[in-house]
Scaffold this active site. Structure first.
Site, PDB file in Angstrom:
ATOM      1  N   ASN A  45       0.881  -1.170   0.000  1.00  0.00           N
ATOM      2  CA  ASN A  45       0.000   0.000   0.000  1.00  0.00           C
ATOM      3  C   ASN A  45       0.916   1.216   0.000  1.00  0.00           C
ATOM      4  O   ASN A  45       1.502   1.548   1.025  1.00  0.00           O
ATOM      5  CB  ASN A  45      -0.891  -0.031   1.254  1.00  0.00           C
ATOM      6  CG  ASN A  45      -1.719   1.240   1.397  1.00  0.00           C
ATOM      7  OD1 ASN A  45      -1.763   2.068   0.490  1.00  0.00           O
ATOM      8  ND2 ASN A  45      -2.378   1.381   2.533  1.00  0.00           N
ATOM      9  N   LYS A  56       0.144   4.218  -0.188  1.00  0.00           N
ATOM     10  CA  LYS A  56      -0.498   5.402   0.409  1.00  0.00           C
ATOM     11  C   LYS A  56      -0.277   6.600  -0.524  1.00  0.00           C
ATOM     12  O   LYS A  56      -0.269   6.417  -1.730  1.00  0.00           O
ATOM     13  CB  LYS A  56       0.012   5.613   1.837  1.00  0.00           C
ATOM     14  CG  LYS A  56      -0.138   4.320   2.671  1.00  0.00           C
ATOM     15  CD  LYS A  56       0.050   4.501   4.129  1.00  0.00           C
ATOM     16  CE  LYS A  56      -0.155   3.155   4.846  1.00  0.00           C
ATOM     17  NZ  LYS A  56      -0.018   3.247   6.292  1.00  0.00           N
ATOM     18  N   HIS A  77      -9.522   1.349   4.915  1.00  0.00           N
ATOM     19  CA  HIS A  77      -8.249   1.479   5.630  1.00  0.00           C
ATOM     20  C   HIS A  77      -8.457   2.396   6.838  1.00  0.00           C
ATOM     21  O   HIS A  77      -9.229   3.348   6.778  1.00  0.00           O
ATOM     22  CB  HIS A  77      -7.181   2.056   4.693  1.00  0.00           C
ATOM     23  CG  HIS A  77      -5.811   1.962   5.274  1.00  0.00           C
ATOM     24  ND1 HIS A  77      -5.350   2.846   6.224  1.00  0.00           N
ATOM     25  CD2 HIS A  77      -4.818   1.062   5.077  1.00  0.00           C
ATOM     26  CE1 HIS A  77      -4.118   2.489   6.573  1.00  0.00           C
ATOM     27  NE2 HIS A  77      -3.777   1.413   5.894  1.00  0.00           N
ATOM     28  N   GLU A 130      -6.769   4.715   7.988  1.00  0.00           N
ATOM     29  CA  GLU A 130      -6.512   6.139   7.722  1.00  0.00           C
ATOM     30  C   GLU A 130      -7.736   6.785   7.081  1.00  0.00           C
ATOM     31  O   GLU A 130      -8.032   7.950   7.320  1.00  0.00           O
ATOM     32  CB  GLU A 130      -5.264   6.283   6.836  1.00  0.00           C
ATOM     33  CG  GLU A 130      -4.001   5.991   7.646  1.00  0.00           C
ATOM     34  CD  GLU A 130      -2.837   5.432   6.844  1.00  0.00           C
ATOM     35  OE1 GLU A 130      -2.847   5.499   5.608  1.00  0.00           O
ATOM     36  OE2 GLU A 130      -1.908   4.894   7.489  1.00  0.00           O
ATOM     37  N   GLU A 170      -5.309  -4.995  10.490  1.00  0.00           N
ATOM     38  CA  GLU A 170      -4.261  -4.011  10.731  1.00  0.00           C
ATOM     39  C   GLU A 170      -4.516  -3.310  12.068  1.00  0.00           C
ATOM     40  O   GLU A 170      -5.293  -2.348  12.118  1.00  0.00           O
ATOM     41  CB  GLU A 170      -4.242  -2.956   9.616  1.00  0.00           C
ATOM     42  CG  GLU A 170      -3.976  -3.515   8.239  1.00  0.00           C
ATOM     43  CD  GLU A 170      -3.391  -2.465   7.300  1.00  0.00           C
ATOM     44  OE1 GLU A 170      -2.349  -2.757   6.713  1.00  0.00           O
ATOM     45  OE2 GLU A 170      -3.948  -1.367   7.183  1.00  0.00           O
ATOM     46  N   GLY A 178       2.752   2.131  10.807  1.00  0.00           N
ATOM     47  CA  GLY A 178       3.712   3.229  10.664  1.00  0.00           C
ATOM     48  C   GLY A 178       4.456   3.567  11.950  1.00  0.00           C
ATOM     49  O   GLY A 178       5.122   4.588  12.040  1.00  0.00           O
ATOM     50  N   SER A 206       3.642  -2.361  10.171  1.00  0.00           N
ATOM     51  CA  SER A 206       5.097  -2.463  10.333  1.00  0.00           C
ATOM     52  C   SER A 206       5.671  -3.819   9.907  1.00  0.00           C
ATOM     53  O   SER A 206       6.609  -4.328  10.529  1.00  0.00           O
ATOM     54  CB  SER A 206       5.510  -2.112  11.776  1.00  0.00           C
ATOM     55  OG  SER A 206       5.115  -0.797  12.096  1.00  0.00           O
TER      56      SER A 206
END
Ligand code: 13P
Length: 250
Positions: A9, A11, A94, A96, A166, A172, A212
């Site tokens: 991904n 992003k 996702h 985010e 996730e 991250g 990660s």
């Protein structure tokens, strides 16, 4: 035996020229893998990636889509549009997007249905926040997110989606869930799917881990009983590093 699916991904990273260079370097590095390899790239890179991935085993995905097919939704892109240019996968829900763009369990569900109707394979993200994990609520949160995301889908449709577990605290941050914790959470999701759709569906659905993932921990994660590959953010931005993750079993 379920296959392993390893998706990058990107992003909001990579200009078209960088994307082209990436695919030219990455293609040869992963050509011998039996694992499924996907790159989920920004809309502006999709066409360049599709062209440059021709003749390779790299599949291309988007990172979001609207649930309507067309209409007055300025700035949005539909599943029908993605399919029309040859995109095969799309990330939906996702964390985010849930956090910064008001994505809800309801919009996630609508988007999954629209993706499937348009012949796209959704990669559906679920995961708990750190406070939820610390309060002992991780299992409730992720199984509920899964149930609401899949509501109204047929057994056959559920078999064809990919779920990415996730945990938000691992995205991250450099903090990876232990392989055992990640595997247990994924087992919880699989058990929920078995309750709702039966054992055959649950045994076939691909459930990835994300948060990660890097070349140094991929093997430990991907050789557990229930983790069927990964959704990789930061470590997918470098062809060499991502190829080592894809080739974790070489
Ligand atoms: P990182 O691999 O950078 O932690 O990101 C995970 C992720 O959000 C993939 O969708």
């Amino acid at each position: 035996m379920r296959r392993k699916v390893i998706a990058g991904n990107w992003k909001m990273n990579m200009l078209p020229n960088e994307a082209i260079e990436y695919i030219q370097a990455f293609g040869p590095l992963v050509k011998d893998t039996e694992n499924e390899v996907i790159l989920c790239v920004p809309y502006t890179d999709l066409f360049y990636c599709l062209l440059n991935a021709q003749g390779t085993n790299i599949k291309i995905g988007a990172q979001n889509m609207h649930f309507a097919e067309n209409g007055a939704y300025t700035g949005e892109v539909s599943g029908k549009m993605l399919k029309a240019i040859g995109v095969e996968y799309v990330i939906i829900g996702h964390s985010e997007r849930r956090e910064y763009f008001a994505e809800t369990n309801e919009t996630v569900n609508k988007k999954i249905k629209s993706a499937l109707e348009n012949g796209l394979k959704p990669i559906v993200c679920v995961g708990e926040k750190l406070a939820e994990r610390e309060a002992g609520k991780a299992k409730d949160i992720i199984t509920k997110q899964t149930e609401l995301a899949l509501e109204g889908l047929t057994d056959e449709q559920v078999k064809n989606i990919i779920i990415a577990y996730e945990p938000i605290w691992a995205i991250g941050t450099g903090k990876t869930a232990t392989a055992e914790d990640a595997n247990n959470s994924i087992k919880d999701i699989r058990t929920k799917i078995a309750e709702l759709y039966g054992n055959d569906v649950a045994e076939n659905v691909i459930i990835q881990y994300g948060g990660s993932v890097k070349s140094s921990n991929a093997k430990e994660l991907f050789t557990t009983s229930d983790i069927d590959g990964g959704l990789v953010g930061g470590a997918s931005l470098k062809p060499d590093e991502f190829s080592k993750i894809v080739n974790y079993d070489k």
